[in-house]
Scaffold this motif. Sequence first.
Motif, PDB file in Angstrom:
ATOM      1  N   SER A 130       0.019  -6.394   3.729  1.00 13.52           N
ATOM      2  CA  SER A 130      -0.985  -5.586   4.409  1.00 13.52           C
ATOM      3  C   SER A 130      -0.734  -4.105   4.179  1.00 13.52           C
ATOM      4  CB  SER A 130      -0.974  -5.883   5.910  1.00 13.52           C
ATOM      5  OG  SER A 130      -1.396  -7.212   6.112  1.00 13.52           O
ATOM      6  N   ARG A 131       0.090  -3.818   3.217  1.00 15.86           N
ATOM      7  CA  ARG A 131       0.315  -2.422   2.884  1.00 15.86           C
ATOM      8  C   ARG A 131      -0.361  -2.104   1.565  1.00 15.86           C
ATOM      9  NH1 ARG A 131       4.057   0.766   5.569  1.00 15.86           N
ATOM     10  NH2 ARG A 131       5.432  -0.288   7.038  1.00 15.86           N
ATOM     11  N   PHE A 132      -0.874  -0.893   1.486  1.00 14.48           N
ATOM     12  CA  PHE A 132      -1.438  -0.410   0.241  1.00 14.48           C
ATOM     13  C   PHE A 132      -0.308  -0.406  -0.798  1.00 14.48           C
ATOM     14  CE2 PHE A 132      -2.691   3.224  -2.506  1.00 14.48           C
ATOM     15  CZ  PHE A 132      -3.824   2.648  -3.035  1.00 14.48           C
ATOM     16  N   ILE A 133      -0.672  -0.620  -2.048  1.00 17.82           N
ATOM     17  CA  ILE A 133       0.326  -0.808  -3.098  1.00 17.82           C
ATOM     18  C   ILE A 133       1.434   0.243  -3.087  1.00 17.82           C
ATOM     19  CG2 ILE A 133      -1.203   0.312  -4.797  1.00 17.82           C
ATOM     20  CD1 ILE A 133       1.506  -2.317  -5.502  1.00 17.82           C
ATOM     21  N   ARG A 157       3.828  -0.763  -0.622  1.00 21.97           N
ATOM     22  CA  ARG A 157       4.427  -2.062  -0.920  1.00 21.97           C
ATOM     23  C   ARG A 157       5.450  -1.922  -2.033  1.00 21.97           C
ATOM     24  NH1 ARG A 157       1.090  -5.775  -3.583  1.00 21.97           N
ATOM     25  NH2 ARG A 157      -0.598  -4.747  -2.485  1.00 21.97           N
TER      26      ARG A 157
END
Lengths: 102, 815
Positions: free
Chosen positions: B551-554, B557
């Motif tokens: 659920s994190r933007f790349i 992540r």
Amino acid sequence: MSEFTKICALADIPRLGARVVEHPGGDIAVFRTADDEVFALHDKCPHKGGPLSQGIVHGKRVACPLHGWNIGLDSGEAAAPDVGRCGRFEVKLEAGDVYLKA
Amino acid sequence: MGKPKLVMVGNGMAGVRTLEELFRIAPDMYAVTVFGAEPHPNYNRILLSPVLAGEMTVQDIILNDHDWYRAHGVNLHLGRKVARIDRVRRQVVAEDGTVEAYDRLLLATGSTPFMLPIPGNGLAGVIGYRDIADTDAMIEAAKKYRHAVVVGGGLLGLEAANGLKLRGMDVTVVHLGAWLLDRQLDEVAGRMLQQSLEARGLKFLLEKQTEALIAGESGRVAAVRFKDGMQIPAELVVMAAGIRPNTALAEAAGIHCSRGIVVNDTLQTFDPKIYAVGECVAHRGVAYGLVAPLFEQAKVCANHLANHGIGRYTGSVTSTKLKVTGIDLFSAGDYMGGKDTEEIVLNDPAGGVYKKLVIKDDRLVGGVLYGDTADGPWYFQLLKDGKDIREIRDHLLFGQSMVGDVGHQGQSKAAAMSDDAEVCGCNGVTKGTIVRAIKEKGLFSLDEVKKHTKAASSCGSCAGLCEQILASTLGGAYQATASDKKPMCGCTEHSHEDVRRAIRERELTSIAAVTKGMEWRNADGCEKCRPALNYYLISTWPHLAADDPQSRFINERAHANIQKDGTYSVVPRMWGGLTTPAELRAIADAAEKYKVPTVKVTGGQRIDLLGVKKEDLPKIWADLAAAGMVSGHAYGKSIRTVKTCVGAEHCRFGTQRSMDMGVKLEKMLFGMWSPHKVKLAVSGCPRNCAEAGIKDVGVIGVDSGYEIYVAGNGGIKTEVAEFLCKVSSDEEVMEVSGAFLQLYREEGWYLERTCHYVQRVGLDHVKRRVVEDPENRQALYARLLDSLTGVKDPWSERLDGELRKEFETLAVRPA
Ligand code: SRM
Ligand SMILES: Cc1cc2nc3c(=O)[nH]c(=O)nc-3n(C[C@H](O)[C@H](O)[C@H](O)COP(=O)(O)OP(=O)(O)OC[C@H]3O[C@@H](n4cnc5c(N)ncnc54)[C@H](O)[C@@H]3O)c2cc1C
Ligand code: SF4
Ligand code: FES
């Protein structure tokens, strides 16, 4: 004629995530949805080539990391109002392993 | 048993919008049948005025073409008026005998023009102004006849008069009130409007009562006679003296009506099987005559039709705009004011500008703008938000750009911009493109404009301008929603505020618990809500809620910033902007070893290695870690940098040891996630070489201690930080900064920088929590330190083990 080849175990792909498969014809992104369906697309967004494998997966869609287009995992089509299509590949799940035809 | 049957009577704007909302959230729930008395598919009624004025064609204003109905499997009966509802058998009967059964019935019959009850009101040539047929009749009349009289000097009447004038007729507007638009404008603005319309050749008869319409030899209307005996020629009379909710059908069926079909907050009539939306409805005693509130009703109604059962319609504040090209006029709320209100007025008759703002208890409650309406949407937002305007009161009348809330300063004259002027600098979108999309695609909200044109979808600095363009293109159909009620995204009705509260009060600790417990439309959420939810969870329940990498933007992540070609950048932390020869040597070696194409000094006092391949990231990190370096979080909604100047350590003017202070702050905050990125700076004296005045927290050394400033921003729209307090020791700097940042972490909405957060809650609120209440400050500070205990360097965590997988590619290998 290409055949299905095993690429990894399902567990190697995070839920709501993807892995990249290197391929002579360009990288392929293999996605796993919340309910463990798998899909494979060309790892190249129809907008400006963003790596879809790096996007956020939700439902049967992935949001491209570069400018946020949403691409249908099953169709390869960009969600309206955007227009574009991304190449698809056949994948299947067998006994917990993922097979790709590419 | 097939699907339940939903029948809708009235194929207009409110009804079809309800269907659109319904299809979005529950596409296959009902078998839908629609009856429309008009022979046309749903069109944008508010654009009939530009059609009459010759600026658009009927084809341009169709909102849902036949394909749309087909695609959604709607059984469409056009040109068929429903004559009767049989509530016992649950069916409707059309005038031509068509019968359709329903499980749920939706009434959206709109309203009808009020025809003055005077002799001659049924003559040929006497019409209302409501639909395409009326508009066609006016266009035809303009070709053959010379004199038109419009009865009613309201919005509709003036738009009709303007159109007829443009089509060559000699037009007189008759109005009972003392000035034009007396329901929207005060007298000064009304008179200014009259003057500019007179300059276009329109004639006005005010405070005139129409007595009778006189027929000519052909039987068509030929003249209008007034109570005072005066008579003027008229071969066309347009009645625009008001509208009446179309309730005949409901009343005949015994459904309770009183100034409209009476509905509750879920848009249900007294018969629970029957819902109603639109102009035909009376909600809490009010019948609305503008599109925006009707669309709010549509959304709530669809929600209940879909059995989601959330959302209530509680009424709307409306704003209006006259759609006469070249005339700028805006009015909202209580525009007249009264004895408990104050007024701020600007009156420049020569310049053709008049502005009046009505204020009550330090809040904007209404306003009238004439001649310069650029700030209308902004005032309307302030009004809807009920924002305390004390702090901006002295600039308020001069508009948003003076207060400094808008991206491109000085460019806020949406209406005056030429079509080829660039509105969105990020995506190269012009005003013309936006206006065309609004009209052709029938867009009504900023979100839709973002989606369709991409304007305001990147840095967002042109959002205000886009809203102004929306407002000037749509007229009163534009409606701002109160900020704290805006849904987080398309997955939910709930706002950021609601969700944060629920997570805290209902002790929700996972994304699934939120999306389930708060009835998300799609279980997985989307790329907009998931990162926000993940942040809310980990910030509200540190050590308890698990971080969800998916659920994190790349960037967050992969702990590196993605570049346009899919490579990444690596920015090692340099505490307080300090480095050593050994670190520099390690960076140089790594850059050579991994063939880094670009090495750059950043704006944040450190070094960026750009163009690293994803699979090389863990390797380059390992090399940097060996030299003692950790992640700079240059990619995160997190602590970024603490910029410092040389300070008292070296500088001849330095009063405080700013490098030391900066390093301490940066070490304290390492690994802190936040609603948006957070940047600090510490300067050793008021010369402020570290630019502390534009940071989220800026610390400036003075002889007796430190001054602390908060909520500055050097980005999209520069905001100067505001003075929070003065302290005397390093420990106090840490405590106050920490407490302020924790408050922001607990109350900020995702993607809200500190400047936006403080603008929303007010600096007073922050001062009360952080400066004036030592106990609360210490508690905030303690919660910050607690959530930061045990934070690890995300880079070294990924050098091996499970987390490393993110960086490995797979190969196709034979089975
Ligand atoms: C690398 C750097 C430019 C440089 O070469 O100097 C940079 C690069 C980016 N900035 Fe920045 N910003 C950089 C300093 C700044 C500064 C100056 C500063 O920090 O002192 C600012 C203005 C100060 C401020 O933020 O208040 C700045 C204001 C922005 C903004 C606007 C933020 C705002 O709230 O207005 C964005 C957009 C955003 O964050 O949404 C942004 C976004 C970006 C992104 C992350 C765009 C993106 O999403 O990919 C850029 C990433 C490039 C990359 O891949 O590395 N960058 N950016 C700087 C890194 C500093 C560091 O060491 O961490
Ligand atoms: C010229 C003009 C300009 C306007 N400008 C603005 C503006 O700038 N801003 C703004 O916000 N609003 C404006 N409005 C008002 C706006 O158009 C209305 O508020 C809106 O259309 C109301 O929507 P509705 O669905 O309630 O009614 P309608 O759109 O009128 O739809 C009702 C439909 O039901 C049909 N119907 C009625 N009875 C039956 C029956 N028994 N069987 C079958 N069908 C039936 C009618 O024929 C009609 O098509 C304007 C209106 C007009 C006429
Ligand atoms: S580094 Fe910042 S200013 Fe430069 S292009 Fe990227 S986002 Fe824009
Ligand atoms: S490259 Fe995918 S959205 Fe732009």
